[in-house]
Design a protein around this motif. Structure first.
Motif, PDB file in Angstrom:
ATOM      1  N   ILE A 349      40.258  38.265  36.206  1.00  0.00           N
ATOM      2  CA  ILE A 349      41.850  37.455  34.701  1.00  0.00           C
ATOM      3  C   ILE A 349      42.590  37.088  36.192  1.00  0.00           C
ATOM      4  O   ILE A 349      43.081  35.327  35.540  1.00  0.00           O
ATOM      5  CB  ILE A 349      42.793  38.804  34.989  1.00  0.00           C
ATOM      6  N   ILE A 350      43.292  36.964  37.397  1.00  0.00           N
ATOM      7  CA  ILE A 350      43.857  36.363  38.211  1.00  0.00           C
ATOM      8  C   ILE A 350      43.186  35.120  38.859  1.00  0.00           C
ATOM      9  O   ILE A 350      43.767  34.060  38.658  1.00  0.00           O
ATOM     10  CB  ILE A 350      44.318  37.105  39.189  1.00  0.00           C
ATOM     11  N   LEU A 351      41.921  34.888  39.345  1.00  0.00           N
ATOM     12  CA  LEU A 351      41.084  33.523  39.757  1.00  0.00           C
ATOM     13  C   LEU A 351      39.928  33.141  38.493  1.00  0.00           C
ATOM     14  O   LEU A 351      39.939  32.232  39.448  1.00  0.00           O
ATOM     15  CB  LEU A 351      40.029  34.239  41.343  1.00  0.00           C
ATOM     16  N   ALA A 352      40.230  33.608  37.834  1.00  0.00           N
ATOM     17  CA  ALA A 352      39.993  32.264  36.383  1.00  0.00           C
ATOM     18  C   ALA A 352      41.145  31.780  35.029  1.00  0.00           C
ATOM     19  O   ALA A 352      40.696  31.606  35.021  1.00  0.00           O
ATOM     20  CB  ALA A 352      39.390  33.617  35.760  1.00  0.00           C
ATOM     21  N   ASN A 353      42.065  31.777  36.123  1.00  0.00           N
ATOM     22  CA  ASN A 353      43.467  31.725  35.358  1.00  0.00           C
ATOM     23  C   ASN A 353      44.570  30.570  36.339  1.00  0.00           C
ATOM     24  O   ASN A 353      44.185  30.394  37.755  1.00  0.00           O
ATOM     25  CB  ASN A 353      44.446  32.041  34.220  1.00  0.00           C
ATOM     26  N   HIS A 354      45.577  30.087  36.113  1.00  0.00           N
ATOM     27  CA  HIS A 354      46.238  29.116  37.159  1.00  0.00           C
ATOM     28  C   HIS A 354      47.433  29.528  36.045  1.00  0.00           C
ATOM     29  O   HIS A 354      47.915  30.326  35.264  1.00  0.00           O
ATOM     30  CB  HIS A 354      46.508  27.668  36.944  1.00  0.00           C
ATOM     31  N   PHE A 355      48.844  29.574  37.370  1.00  0.00           N
ATOM     32  CA  PHE A 355      49.586  30.361  36.643  1.00  0.00           C
ATOM     33  C   PHE A 355      51.358  29.738  36.857  1.00  0.00           C
ATOM     34  O   PHE A 355      51.114  29.521  38.257  1.00  0.00           O
ATOM     35  CB  PHE A 355      49.748  31.952  37.733  1.00  0.00           C
ATOM     36  N   ASN A 356      52.034  29.377  35.765  1.00  0.00           N
ATOM     37  CA  ASN A 356      52.771  28.823  36.199  1.00  0.00           C
ATOM     38  C   ASN A 356      54.272  29.913  36.535  1.00  0.00           C
ATOM     39  O   ASN A 356      53.919  30.987  36.633  1.00  0.00           O
ATOM     40  CB  ASN A 356      53.761  28.770  34.925  1.00  0.00           C
ATOM     41  N   GLU A 357      55.663  29.557  36.917  1.00  0.00           N
ATOM     42  CA  GLU A 357      56.391  31.099  37.611  1.00  0.00           C
ATOM     43  C   GLU A 357      56.412  32.059  36.523  1.00  0.00           C
ATOM     44  O   GLU A 357      56.361  33.153  36.948  1.00  0.00           O
ATOM     45  CB  GLU A 357      57.960  29.775  37.806  1.00  0.00           C
ATOM     46  N   GLY A 358      56.780  31.990  35.370  1.00  0.00           N
ATOM     47  CA  GLY A 358      56.801  32.428  33.757  1.00  0.00           C
ATOM     48  C   GLY A 358      55.546  33.636  34.779  1.00  0.00           C
ATOM     49  O   GLY A 358      55.907  35.147  33.696  1.00  0.00           O
ATOM     50  N   GLY A 359      54.278  32.916  34.287  1.00  0.00           N
ATOM     51  CA  GLY A 359      52.822  33.330  33.722  1.00  0.00           C
ATOM     52  C   GLY A 359      53.022  34.211  35.526  1.00  0.00           C
ATOM     53  O   GLY A 359      52.820  36.101  35.326  1.00  0.00           O
ATOM     54  N   SER A 360      52.783  33.944  36.398  1.00  0.00           N
ATOM     55  CA  SER A 360      53.131  34.824  37.741  1.00  0.00           C
ATOM     56  C   SER A 360      54.629  36.435  37.706  1.00  0.00           C
ATOM     57  O   SER A 360      53.429  37.692  37.689  1.00  0.00           O
ATOM     58  CB  SER A 360      53.879  34.088  38.532  1.00  0.00           C
ATOM     59  N   ALA A 361      55.395  35.944  37.325  1.00  0.00           N
ATOM     60  CA  ALA A 361      56.194  36.900  37.022  1.00  0.00           C
ATOM     61  C   ALA A 361      55.352  37.893  35.790  1.00  0.00           C
ATOM     62  O   ALA A 361      55.593  39.310  36.163  1.00  0.00           O
ATOM     63  CB  ALA A 361      57.732  36.420  36.468  1.00  0.00           C
ATOM     64  N   GLN A 362      55.108  37.445  34.941  1.00  0.00           N
ATOM     65  CA  GLN A 362      54.954  38.351  33.607  1.00  0.00           C
ATOM     66  C   GLN A 362      54.006  39.475  34.347  1.00  0.00           C
ATOM     67  O   GLN A 362      53.193  40.339  34.654  1.00  0.00           O
ATOM     68  CB  GLN A 362      54.241  37.648  32.821  1.00  0.00           C
ATOM     69  N   LEU A 363      52.292  38.386  34.969  1.00  0.00           N
ATOM     70  CA  LEU A 363      51.299  39.125  36.098  1.00  0.00           C
ATOM     71  C   LEU A 363      51.571  40.583  36.117  1.00  0.00           C
ATOM     72  O   LEU A 363      51.233  41.733  36.714  1.00  0.00           O
ATOM     73  CB  LEU A 363      50.723  38.423  35.828  1.00  0.00           C
ATOM     74  N   GLN A 364      52.637  39.894  37.209  1.00  0.00           N
ATOM     75  CA  GLN A 364      53.416  41.285  37.924  1.00  0.00           C
ATOM     76  C   GLN A 364      54.177  42.124  37.631  1.00  0.00           C
ATOM     77  O   GLN A 364      53.902  43.389  37.864  1.00  0.00           O
ATOM     78  CB  GLN A 364      54.495  40.554  39.249  1.00  0.00           C
ATOM     79  N   LYS A 390      47.314  43.885  43.792  1.00  0.00           N
ATOM     80  CA  LYS A 390      48.556  43.784  44.325  1.00  0.00           C
ATOM     81  C   LYS A 390      49.595  43.112  45.085  1.00  0.00           C
ATOM     82  O   LYS A 390      49.961  41.921  45.566  1.00  0.00           O
ATOM     83  CB  LYS A 390      49.143  45.304  44.686  1.00  0.00           C
ATOM     84  N   GLU A 391      48.079  42.971  46.063  1.00  0.00           N
ATOM     85  CA  GLU A 391      48.492  41.191  47.348  1.00  0.00           C
ATOM     86  C   GLU A 391      48.671  39.656  45.944  1.00  0.00           C
ATOM     87  O   GLU A 391      49.043  38.990  46.931  1.00  0.00           O
ATOM     88  CB  GLU A 391      47.537  41.348  48.150  1.00  0.00           C
ATOM     89  N   ALA A 392      47.731  39.335  45.456  1.00  0.00           N
ATOM     90  CA  ALA A 392      47.826  39.069  44.453  1.00  0.00           C
ATOM     91  C   ALA A 392      49.069  38.654  44.141  1.00  0.00           C
ATOM     92  O   ALA A 392      49.392  37.434  43.936  1.00  0.00           O
ATOM     93  CB  ALA A 392      46.618  38.532  43.843  1.00  0.00           C
ATOM     94  N   CYS A 393      49.535  39.212  43.253  1.00  0.00           N
ATOM     95  CA  CYS A 393      51.089  38.990  42.264  1.00  0.00           C
ATOM     96  C   CYS A 393      51.694  38.615  43.401  1.00  0.00           C
ATOM     97  O   CYS A 393      53.243  37.929  43.298  1.00  0.00           O
ATOM     98  CB  CYS A 393      51.490  40.858  42.317  1.00  0.00           C
ATOM     99  N   VAL A 394      51.670  39.338  44.830  1.00  0.00           N
ATOM    100  CA  VAL A 394      53.040  39.051  46.304  1.00  0.00           C
ATOM    101  C   VAL A 394      52.415  37.525  46.585  1.00  0.00           C
ATOM    102  O   VAL A 394      53.301  37.378  46.474  1.00  0.00           O
ATOM    103  CB  VAL A 394      52.445  39.728  47.484  1.00  0.00           C
ATOM    104  N   ILE A 395      51.518  37.221  46.223  1.00  0.00           N
ATOM    105  CA  ILE A 395      51.174  35.840  46.750  1.00  0.00           C
ATOM    106  C   ILE A 395      51.586  34.712  45.696  1.00  0.00           C
ATOM    107  O   ILE A 395      52.869  33.729  45.712  1.00  0.00           O
ATOM    108  CB  ILE A 395      49.935  35.286  46.741  1.00  0.00           C
ATOM    109  N   LEU A 396      51.534  35.215  44.474  1.00  0.00           N
ATOM    110  CA  LEU A 396      51.360  34.221  43.382  1.00  0.00           C
ATOM    111  C   LEU A 396      53.338  34.330  43.128  1.00  0.00           C
ATOM    112  O   LEU A 396      53.722  33.250  42.223  1.00  0.00           O
ATOM    113  CB  LEU A 396      50.955  34.812  42.103  1.00  0.00           C
ATOM    114  N   ASN A 397      53.603  35.539  43.523  1.00  0.00           N
ATOM    115  CA  ASN A 397      55.373  35.470  42.975  1.00  0.00           C
ATOM    116  C   ASN A 397      56.804  35.237  44.819  1.00  0.00           C
ATOM    117  O   ASN A 397      57.925  35.269  44.450  1.00  0.00           O
ATOM    118  CB  ASN A 397      55.413  36.475  42.679  1.00  0.00           C
TER     119      ASN A 397
END
Length: 461
Positions: A349-364, A390-397
């Protein structure tokens, strides 16, 4: 009864007369020994006629065991004098005893496994007592082994006791094979009540055997086995050393086989639940993480609708198995499942996608406020079982400034420099990651995650 009826007479009337003569004889003991010799004579005469009648032979053994128990406990008959167990230890009689013990034990196993109550716990309505959730067949089987132990404990030689121990091991192996056969019939529904009951049975038997391994009686048998094996050279020096140092026990092989079966069964359950959850996660994998509104544009954050089927399925299956499995098994189950889910969400899910600011926040939000709390009932810090997510969410956000600084540090550590310089810069990169709470992911992984973000300022590209 004769001994009991005449104790007072011998102690009050006969013993004083013997004492006056200066003799050290014990009147009660001599009377008891004389009566026991009569019993031994009668046994020697009766046994050859009873060898061909299993029921009568078993009845005789039961009577002898009761007689011996009372003789030693109630009347203080010394162990060093001849007793009935010496007769039972004679080769012909002993082999017959072993044979009928095996025969009746196998019959009992047949009946208990075919009974209607075989896979239900007799304590299922008493939560405090039913901690192991052991089905009736497993409890009855272990009681059977316990009774056999009590019966042969009084044998005069370690060699004879070891033969009974060998019989017990054969029965344990037979029961394990029977459990495996029933389990194979249930593999289509690994979350079903019977499959869970078999798993509880395997776990219970392994736990009881591990407990018995520390029992003084079995430790003594372990020492006896060590002497026998050492004399016959049937074990390697390593095995002898482990036995001698008590690193292993007389039941180790049995416990290993049971634990392997337990692991295989648990793994099958984890795989089944994981497939169900993974199947329900398909809509979530296709979420448009690049185009989600930012947090500031939403009145209140709520769970992604595409995540609902996945999380509902996960919740229901966790609740179902918590009811069916004993605590220790369920703990192993959810930890194994959490590890697989962590890897799946991170990679698929995470490595297979790209995230804008809203996408990162929503995932977290989906992970920290919805997925992790499903496991909060079973441990205090569930996020520790989802370290990659957990750590991927930290990096994305990370805010843009911090993300730019981190990327610069990582690029410096891995950029176009000599290996020696890059190696010296590595601790700086790791320290920077630790500072923001990233310990599991490697610097290379973090670089990949940073590249999945789309909210970079144009000057930073």
């Amino acid at each position: 009864m004769w001994i009991g009826n005449h104790i007072k007479f011998f102690e009050e009337k006969i013993q004083p007369i013997i004492d006056k003569t200066g003799s050290s004889l014990d009147a009660k003991l001599e009377f008891s020994r004389g009566l026991v010799m009569l019993v031994l004579e009668k046994m020697s005469a009766d046994i050859p006629r009873l060898l061909y009648d299993d029921s009568l032979f078993c009845h005789m053994v039961d009577e002898i065991l009761l007689f011996e128990k009372e003789l030693y406990s109630a009347y203080g008959y010394p162990n060093n004098l001849p007793g009935c167990m010496h007769i039972l230890s004679e080769e012909t009689c002993f082999q017959k005893w072993l044979t009928v013990e095996r025969k009746f034990a196998l019959e009992k196993m047949d009946s208990v496994l075919s009974s209607e109550a075989a896979w239900t716990s007799q304590y299922k309505d008493i939560a405090d007592v039913d901690e192991m959730k052991a089905p009736d067949c497993a409890e009855t089987f272990m009681t059977l082994l316990l009774v056999i132990t009590d019966r042969y404990k009084g044998l005069p030689t370690a060699a004879r006791k070891l033969q009974f121990l060998k019989l017990q091991k054969e029965l344990i192996d037979d029961f394990r094979i029977r459990l495996t056969q029933v389990m194979k019939e249930e593999t289509r529904s690994p979350l079903g009540s019977r499959y869970c009951a078999i798993l509880n049975a395997v776990n219970y038997i392994a736990a009881v055997l591990a407990d018995w391994a520390d029992n003084v009686f079995f430790l003594q048998l372990q020492q006896a086995a060590l002497e026998v094996c050492g004399a016959s050279n049937t074990m390697t020096e390593l095995q002898l050393g482990q036995l001698a140092s008590l690193e292993s026990s007389v039941f180790d092989n049995m416990i290993d086989l049971l634990e392997r079966l337990r692991y295989d069964m648990l793994t099958r359950q984890v795989e089944h639940v994981f497939r169900e959850v993974k199947d329900k996660a398909k809509p979530y994998k296709k979420e448009r993480w690049l185009f989600l509104p930012s947090q500031s544009d939403q009145a209140v954050m709520c769970l992604s609708s595409s995540a609902c089927p996945m999380l509902l399925t996960l919740r229901d299956l966790l609740l179902q198995l918590e009811q069916e499995l004993c605590h220790s098994l369920f703990k192993s189950f959810w930890q194994m499942l959490a590890e697989k889910l962590d890897l799946f969400i991170y990679q698929d899910i995470i490595l297979a996608n790209h995230f804008n600011e809203g996408g990162s926040a929503q995932l977290q939000f989906d992970m920290t406020r919805n997925l992790f709390p499903l496991f909060a009932h079973y441990c205090k810090r569930p996020e520790n079982y989802f370290k990659q997510v957990k750590e991927a969410c930290v990096i994305l956000n990370l805010n843009v400034g911090s993300a730019l600084l981190l990327r610069e540090v990582l690029q410096t550590a891995s950029g176009n420099m000599t290996d020696a310089v890059a190696y010296s810069e590595q601790p700086t990169a790791i320290a920077a990651l630790n500072e923001i709470g990233v310990y599991k992911l490697a610097p290379q992984d973090v670089e990949i995650l940073l590249n999945l973000r789309t909210n970079w300022p144009s000057t930073g590209k």
